[in-house]
Every structure is written in structure tokens, then in C-alpha cells.
Design an enzyme around this catalytic site. Sequence first.
Site, PDB file in Angstrom:
ATOM      1  N   ASP A  89      41.498  34.173  49.424  1.00  0.00           N
ATOM      2  CA  ASP A  89      40.586  35.163  49.969  1.00  0.00           C
ATOM      3  C   ASP A  89      39.507  34.416  50.765  1.00  0.00           C
ATOM      4  O   ASP A  89      39.359  33.195  50.622  1.00  0.00           O
ATOM      5  CB  ASP A  89      39.975  35.972  48.821  1.00  0.00           C
ATOM      6  CG  ASP A  89      39.090  37.110  49.309  1.00  0.00           C
ATOM      7  OD1 ASP A  89      39.252  37.558  50.448  1.00  0.00           O
ATOM      8  OD2 ASP A  89      38.233  37.536  48.526  1.00  0.00           O
ATOM      9  N   LEU A  90      38.756  35.136  51.576  1.00  0.00           N
ATOM     10  CA  LEU A  90      37.751  34.493  52.429  1.00  0.00           C
ATOM     11  C   LEU A  90      36.339  34.679  51.882  1.00  0.00           C
ATOM     12  O   LEU A  90      35.740  33.732  51.347  1.00  0.00           O
ATOM     13  CB  LEU A  90      37.864  35.048  53.854  1.00  0.00           C
ATOM     14  CG  LEU A  90      36.957  34.457  54.926  1.00  0.00           C
ATOM     15  CD1 LEU A  90      37.063  32.943  54.987  1.00  0.00           C
ATOM     16  CD2 LEU A  90      37.277  35.064  56.285  1.00  0.00           C
ATOM     17  N   ASP A 131      38.007  36.803  44.468  1.00  0.00           N
ATOM     18  CA  ASP A 131      36.763  37.013  43.720  1.00  0.00           C
ATOM     19  C   ASP A 131      36.497  38.450  43.319  1.00  0.00           C
ATOM     20  O   ASP A 131      35.681  38.704  42.433  1.00  0.00           O
ATOM     21  CB  ASP A 131      35.567  36.508  44.536  1.00  0.00           C
ATOM     22  CG  ASP A 131      35.306  37.372  45.769  1.00  0.00           C
ATOM     23  OD1 ASP A 131      36.278  37.659  46.501  1.00  0.00           O
ATOM     24  OD2 ASP A 131      34.149  37.767  45.985  1.00  0.00           O
TER      25      ASP A 131
END
Length: 262
Positions: A36-37, A212
Site C-alpha cells: 500500500d502507499l 495499514d
Amino acid sequence: MGTSDLTLDAGSAAVETFPRLPAPPSRLGRISLFLDLDGVLAELAETPDAVVPEPRRTAVLTALAPRLGGRVAIISGRTIAEIDRIADGSMASASGVHGLERRRADGTFLRAEASESVRNAVAAFEEFARTRPGVLVEDKAVAAGLHFRSAPDAEREADALTRRLAAETGLMLQPGHMVIELKTPGASKGTALKAFMEEAPFAGGVPVMLGDDLTDEDGFRAAEELGGFGVLVGPPRETAARYGLTGVTAVLDWLDQLESDA
């Protein structure tokens, strides 16, 4: 089969912070890595545009891809254009808008069709934001995002609006960190991960997903189903991930330690 060194430095990992989530195994077979970013590779910011390229992140990702034989992709809620901007063009493979956009390792670009429902949701969000300073609208063509990080008092009204629009339009409700999205149904971070795992160079690897928030749970479950695992980044919570890291710095330290003879 090649091996990957996933030993974690206890100083940067979450061994004590995550008593339920032990450090990943010290040795694995060849891995296929999905990241994920926001909140994983980049710190969360007040507005989407405030997240910018960062030299260390770019260096880590640029070095990581060849070490893993190209078996690394960013899977994000952002568009692929935004992924490329923030990751400084370091990723050949990427999926954006929660699986609705996907760029294969060979450069082939796939995207769901935009719909009138999304355009209507964007218009409703813009009307909502006009009278609520700090609320931002993001038009992703196949999804609409309503950001209220700078206007936390608007959260309850934003939630009510998006739930009503989801019921009226058939769009999928996608909550995140101080943002709620309405997106074209039929895709998720889990479907994106599975699609990559059917293609070169990812096929045959052990899928590992770092994320997250709640939008990453589909990715964690998909990785687990395919014989891999998820890594939750940030505070412990109920999750399908098996392991944990404390935050962005710990993630970059972890990625720096990955080695592979591909």
C-alpha cells in the site's frame, strides 16, 4: 528456488508493539511483494496533494524491484497517475483505485469503465463540500472520494451522505483514514493481488501484502489464501494480517533488508 532474507531489526520492527504479531520468518522462498502507499510507504498528510516524492522512498523502491526480479507492486486507493507521482516512477507494476486500475509488468493498462453514478456522486460531494470548509472532493473517474481530515466535525454528515448515495446508486462504500469513497463495484485490493499472482513475474512466488487500514484487509486475506501473509503497518487492531510493523520508517527499514537471488 531463491530465498529472501526477511530478518527484522527489533529496533525498527513492531515485536513489542505487536505482541500478537511476531516478526516474519527469517527465511522464505521467493516472494511477490505488494505494498500500500499512504500510511505504509508515505506518511499520512492533511490533503492528498501534500504527499510528495521522497528521496529515501524512491531509492528503496528503485533498488528493491531488481532484487526481487520485478516481483513488487504498489496497490493503493490512489490512481496510478498519483502512485507514479509519489513513487517517482519507480514501480513498473501498480494497481490504483482499490483494484479498479491496474498496470501489468509489461506496461498493459487496465481500468474499469467510468459510470454516470460516479459522476453523480462527485457532484453530490462537491455540493456537500461547498458549505464545509476543509472538506475535499477527489474525482478518480471510477470512484469519488470525500476527505474530511481537515474538517473532522463533518465526519458524521459525510458518513450519512455516502451511505445514502451508496444505497441510491449501487456504488460500493469504501471507508479509509478520514476519507470515505464510493467506487465502482467488482474490484478490491484482493482482486488486484490475485490478478498479479496469475501473471509474470509474480506467478509462483509467495505473496506478501503490507497495508495499514481497512481497505487492505482484502489484500491480506488474498495473500493468505495464496500461501502468503499480510503485514499490518501501524497500531495493532483486529486484522487478517499475521505480522506487524510500527510505521513508514520501519517499513522502509524492512524493505532495505530484503534480499533475493530471484
